[in-house]
Design a protein around this motif. Structure first.
Motif, PDB file in Angstrom:
ATOM      1  N   PHE A 109       0.840  -1.197   0.000  1.00 52.52           N
ATOM      2  CA  PHE A 109       0.000   0.000   0.000  1.00 52.52           C
ATOM      3  C   PHE A 109       0.878   1.252   0.000  1.00 52.52           C
ATOM      4  CE2 PHE A 109      -3.215   2.904   1.923  1.00 52.52           C
ATOM      5  CZ  PHE A 109      -4.188   2.727   0.949  1.00 52.52           C
ATOM      6  N   PRO A 110       0.536   2.268  -0.811  1.00 49.70           N
ATOM      7  CA  PRO A 110       1.354   3.487  -0.853  1.00 49.70           C
ATOM      8  C   PRO A 110       1.202   4.317   0.421  1.00 49.70           C
ATOM      9  CG  PRO A 110      -0.623   3.770  -2.167  1.00 49.70           C
ATOM     10  CD  PRO A 110      -0.610   2.340  -1.728  1.00 49.70           C
ATOM     11  N   LYS A 111       2.112   5.279   0.582  1.00 48.03           N
ATOM     12  CA  LYS A 111       2.147   6.056   1.822  1.00 48.03           C
ATOM     13  C   LYS A 111       1.344   7.355   1.755  1.00 48.03           C
ATOM     14  CE  LYS A 111       6.557   4.297   3.557  1.00 48.03           C
ATOM     15  NZ  LYS A 111       6.490   3.078   2.758  1.00 48.03           N
ATOM     16  N   ASN A 112       0.953   7.798   0.547  1.00 43.59           N
ATOM     17  CA  ASN A 112       0.204   9.044   0.467  1.00 43.59           C
ATOM     18  C   ASN A 112      -0.855   8.995  -0.635  1.00 43.59           C
ATOM     19  OD1 ASN A 112       1.439  10.141  -2.113  1.00 43.59           O
ATOM     20  ND2 ASN A 112       3.276   9.947  -0.853  1.00 43.59           N
ATOM     21  N   ALA A 113      -1.791   9.941  -0.548  1.00 40.60           N
ATOM     22  CA  ALA A 113      -2.933   9.953  -1.459  1.00 40.60           C
ATOM     23  C   ALA A 113      -2.520  10.215  -2.898  1.00 40.60           C
ATOM     24  CB  ALA A 113      -3.945  11.011  -1.003  1.00 40.60           C
ATOM     25  N   GLU A 114      -1.515  11.055  -3.092  1.00 39.42           N
ATOM     26  CA  GLU A 114      -1.084  11.389  -4.451  1.00 39.42           C
ATOM     27  C   GLU A 114      -0.557  10.154  -5.175  1.00 39.42           C
ATOM     28  OE1 GLU A 114       2.242  14.209  -6.632  1.00 39.42           O
ATOM     29  OE2 GLU A 114       1.582  14.721  -4.610  1.00 39.42           O
ATOM     30  N   THR A 115       0.303   9.381  -4.487  1.00 34.46           N
ATOM     31  CA  THR A 115       0.828   8.154  -5.092  1.00 34.46           C
ATOM     32  C   THR A 115      -0.303   7.176  -5.370  1.00 34.46           C
ATOM     33  OG1 THR A 115       2.938   8.411  -3.947  1.00 34.46           O
ATOM     34  CG2 THR A 115       2.429   6.222  -4.779  1.00 34.46           C
ATOM     35  N   TYR A 116      -1.217   7.056  -4.424  1.00 35.66           N
ATOM     36  CA  TYR A 116      -2.362   6.157  -4.596  1.00 35.66           C
ATOM     37  C   TYR A 116      -3.172   6.550  -5.821  1.00 35.66           C
ATOM     38  CZ  TYR A 116      -6.712   3.698  -3.558  1.00 35.66           C
ATOM     39  OH  TYR A 116      -7.809   2.880  -3.636  1.00 35.66           O
ATOM     40  N   LEU A 117      -3.416   7.853  -5.949  1.00 37.20           N
ATOM     41  CA  LEU A 117      -4.192   8.360  -7.074  1.00 37.20           C
ATOM     42  C   LEU A 117      -3.545   8.000  -8.401  1.00 37.20           C
ATOM     43  CD1 LEU A 117      -6.584  10.333  -7.874  1.00 37.20           C
ATOM     44  CD2 LEU A 117      -4.863  12.116  -7.908  1.00 37.20           C
ATOM     45  N   HIS A 118      -2.237   8.194  -8.499  1.00 38.40           N
ATOM     46  CA  HIS A 118      -1.550   7.910  -9.755  1.00 38.40           C
ATOM     47  C   HIS A 118      -1.459   6.408 -10.021  1.00 38.40           C
ATOM     48  CE1 HIS A 118      -0.460  11.901 -11.060  1.00 38.40           C
ATOM     49  NE2 HIS A 118      -0.102  12.216  -9.838  1.00 38.40           N
TER      50      HIS A 118
END
Length: 426
Positions: free
Chosen positions: A352-361
């Motif tokens: 799982f990614p650490k932030n929303a921006e990475t998750y979004l991309h």
């Protein structure tokens, strides 16, 4: 445990283990809610229109409708739009329309954060311009032979598509002359203006004329983008097609598992889901290689790609995966920026990614240009804080998964890659 979660009991192998899943489902209005314009309405060259239609682009998407006429007028643009909504066409079409073949200098630059995105954009540009009669397009990135680039720039080049470090090197050597370059596009601008690249970008702009046009495209607008805008852009026309940081057309789930249950869960997902192509994200290069090996041992075709691989090999993997030679690709966040492979209908965050921006991309790699996609996140107890943080930032409503995943939520019109066609291992 409710019967609605029974299908994942096998996934983790423990009936007593509490598995929770969440989903968010969106429409695909980003690419269908248009004003009804046609590409012919923008008075484009007939030869460019031929290239557009041969790409299969029948009508402009909303971001293209907003961008093309403004970019053609020469005005700066600050555009916020989701991934997969046609951003590349929004800037490449006016860029190519404005190229003057009588001038033999670099007239436009497209800056991107990754080598793969540079190659992809150059391929699209070449296809769009193939009837224009001599537009010279060059991609230049780190990891390739510098001498080849120097020799290429000794000839006429109209458009350069580049990563920041390489083009700045060529500019400082006096090989890439950008003092007459009238247009610069920054794709994935939030990344280009992050700490990794911002000093390079400031340097590059210092070599350009003061009256240049800047087109800036990003899915997110952090403070760094706002600072750049106020410093370098002249009353930019602002386009905002994102009321919130979510991606329409993608259904998202998460499952609580232990670290040791992840591979078994992944195996079950592969057997239960109808995957055209999938991208599986890990948080480190070492885990990418280990997971790719495990997936291969399970009998599934699998490639892998990460930043520490030789560029020649990265190019081959990207090319082969894009052409459908393999169903699954394991990678790091190298692959989150703008990579457009429409057959990808499933994204799995193994880590799982650490932030929303990475998750979004990351999840934006599925559901490209209005097609439906599925994102599944494997969550351990260590990820709970990040999950809550991302949930809050994206304002998501977390609900249990139904008894089975409806295939209509993520299965588009693409045919699956045949397993026997993808036996080559990375």
């Amino acid at each position: 445990m409710s019967t609605s979660n029974n299908w994942l009991v096998h996934c983790v192998g423990l009936r007593s283990y509490n598995i929770s899943l969440a989903y968010i489902s969106f429409s695909i209005a980003d690419v269908t809610s248009t004003k009804g314009n046609e590409f012919e309405d923008y008075c484009l060259k007939r030869e460019l229109l031929m290239g557009i239609f041969e790409m299969g682009w029948e009508k402009p998407s909303p971001v293209q409708e907003e961008s093309i006429p403004i970019a053609l007028s020469g005005r700066d643009i600050l555009a916020r739009a989701k991934n997969g909504t046609g951003k590349s066409g929004a800037y490449l079409i006016p860029l190519l329309e404005r190229i003057d073949l009588k001038k033999d200098h670099i007239q436009a630059m497209v800056m991107v954060p990754t080598r793969e995105l540079a190659l992809q954009m150059s391929q699209i540009s070449i296809q769009l311009s193939k009837h224009l009669g001599g537009v010279k397009i060059m991609a230049t990135t780190g990891g390739t032979n510098l001498r080849d680039d120097i020799m290429r720039l000794d000839e006429t080049v109209h458009v350069v598509i580049a990563t920041p470090g390489r083009i700045l090197d060529l500019i400082k050597k006096g090989v890439a002359k950008v003092d007459k370059t009238q247009m610069m596009v920054m794709d994935e601008a939030d990344k280009l203006l992050s700490q990794d690249f911002v000093v390079l970008m400031e340097n590059i702009i210092s070599f350009m004329p003061k009256d240049r046009q800047i087109l800036l495209y990003s899915a997110t607008f952090p403070i760094s983008v706002q600072k750049f805008m106020s410093k370098h852009m002249q009353k930019p026309y602002e386009i905002n097609l994102m009321e919130e940081l979510t991606l329409k057309g993608i259904t998202q789930y998460y499952a609580y598992v232990t670290e040791r249950q992840k591979v078994h869960c992944l195996n079950t997902l592969f057997s239960r889901l109808q995957i055209n192509q999938s991208i599986i994200f890990c948080n480190s290069t070492q885990r990418v290689e280990l997971l790719a090996k495990k997936i291969t041992q399970l009998g599934y075709s699998c490639f892998y790609i990460h930043a520490k691989m030789m560029q020649e090999y990265r190019n081959r993997v990207f090319h082969d995966f894009r052409n459908g030679l393999c169903r699954n690709l394991v990678c790091t966040d190298l692959f989150t920026r703008g990579i457009d492979i429409q057959a990808v209908n499933v994204v799995i965050n193994f880590d799982f990614p650490k932030n929303a921006e990475t998750y979004l991309h990351r999840i934006g790699r599925s559901g490209r240009f209005g097609h439906l996609g599925l994102a599944i996140n494997l969550i351990t107890s260590d990820d709970r804080y990040n999950l809550k943080n991302i949930e809050d930032q994206l304002v998501t409503d977390i609900k249990p998964i139904p008894s089975s995943i409806d295939k209509s939520l993520y299965v588009a019109e693409f045919h699956s890659v045949d397993a026997e066609d993808g036996e080559e291992k990375a």
